[in-house]
Write an enzyme that holds these catalytic residues in place. Structure first.
Site, short mmCIF file in Angstrom:
data_model
loop_
_atom_site.label_atom_id
_atom_site.label_comp_id
_atom_site.label_asym_id
_atom_site.label_seq_id
_atom_site.Cartn_x
_atom_site.Cartn_y
_atom_site.Cartn_z
CG ASP A 170 -0.50 -0.14 2.59
OD1 ASP A 170 0.98 -0.02 2.35
OD2 ASP A 170 -1.12 -0.24 3.37
CB SER A 171 4.95 1.57 -0.09
OG SER A 171 4.37 0.48 -0.68
CG ASP A 215 0.33 -3.73 2.14
OD1 ASP A 215 0.48 -5.37 2.82
OD2 ASP A 215 1.52 -3.15 1.64
CE LYS A 247 3.43 -5.82 3.35
NZ LYS A 247 3.19 -4.74 4.27
CD GLU A 262 0.20 -1.63 7.88
OE1 GLU A 262 0.11 -0.91 8.67
OE2 GLU A 262 0.86 -1.15 6.86
CD GLU A 271 7.02 -0.07 7.50
OE1 GLU A 271 6.31 -1.54 7.20
OE2 GLU A 271 7.82 0.77 7.04
#
Ligand code: KIV
Length: 290
Positions: free
Chosen positions: A70-71, A109, A139, A141, A208
């Protein structure tokens, strides 16, 4: 001269075609292979990709895992955080990447807002990603707080990669992009979450921006592969944002980032030369015309 039976030719041709295709066959990376890499101590290479052309290059170079991060919200769309990117936009990026790969395992993501509400919504979002993009896993978070959603997604047969430490979707809770889990309480919670993610069935975990000693401890305690970004050398693999490591982005310079190229300079030079050639009528020549 004796004639050779036709069936012999046919058999020979089929054999050749089959042999050629066997030679060209590329073995795709799977979650099982990633697990085996950890077991034999082979480090896993992972980079982000958001479009077809970049995916072709990274996959061709032999990258193990491509993350449609999602970067993309930052490096592709120019947003300050990862929060604005939508599920539809992530699916668009992921489907472009999937069309460009032959070997890499593609992780997508789950964007902010697509899984935090409840487990039914999370499952719906994950299924849309898998069905519409063709990605191989997702993925998410977070730890204990999203356990139900992860369990539900895993029960649908979708591989899930966890993400702990600095989780950029929570940036407004953290307030800064500083190193996480330096204090004992946060480090203990991270270890508990990592063990939980493994126990419920995540196939891998991203850590991270946490202290190297903590990342080492997690990688040693877990049997699933642990991939680090700003988490030091003692984990099972490394991930970077491709635009950062290629020097396309300029303004982002954390200590953990190693630049492998200065593409921004190379691209600027190329474009400056092009502009100059167009203005001076040097391009195109008669040889470049029809
Ligand atoms: O979105 C992303 O690029 C990521 C990596 C930084 C791990 O989540």
């Amino acid at each position: 001269m004796r004639s050779i039976p036709v069936f012999f030719f046919v058999a020979l041709t089929q054999f050749n075609v089959r042999t050629m295709s066997v030679q060209k066959e590329i073995k795709r990376i799977t979650t099982h292979q990633l697990q085996a890499m950890k077991q034999r101590g082979e480090k896993i290479s992972m980079l982000t990709a958001y479009d077809y052309s970049m995916a072709v290059i990274l996959d061709g170079a032999g990258i193990d895992v491509l993350l449609v991060g999602d970067s993309a919200s930052n490096v592709m769309a120019g947003h300050e955080t990862t929060l604005p990117i939508t599920l539809d936009q992530m699916i668009y990026h992921a489907s472009s990447v999937v069309r460009g790969i032959k070997r890499a395992f593609v992780v997508v993501d789950m964007p902010f807002g697509s899984y935090q509400g409840n487990s039914s919504e999370a499952l719906r979002s994950a299924i849309r990603i898998m069905k519409e993009s063709g990605g191989h896993g997702i993925k998410m978070e977070g730890g204990a707080e999203i356990k139900d959603s992860i369990v539900r997604i895993l029960s649908a047969g979708i591989p899930v990669m966890g993400h702990l430490g600095l989780t950029p979707q929570s940036i407004y809770k953290f307030g800064t992009y500083n190193v996480r889990a330096k204090e004992e309480a946060e480090a203990n919670k991270l270890i508990e979450d990592a063990l939980l993610l493994q126990e419920i069935g995540c196939f891998s975990l991203v850590l991270e921006k946490i202290p190297s000693t903590l990342a080492k401890r997690v990688a040693e305690e877990l049997s699933i592969p642990v991939i680090g970004i700003g988490a030091g050398p003692h984990v099972d693999g490394q991930v970077l944002v491709t635009h950062d490591m290629l020097g396309i982005t300029q303004e982002f310079n954390p200590r953990f980032l190693r630049r492998y190229a200065e593409l921004s300079t190379i691209m600027t030079d190329a474009v400056t030369n092009y502009i100059s050639d167009v203005k001076s009528r040097d391009f195109p020549t008669e040889q470049e015309a029809y």
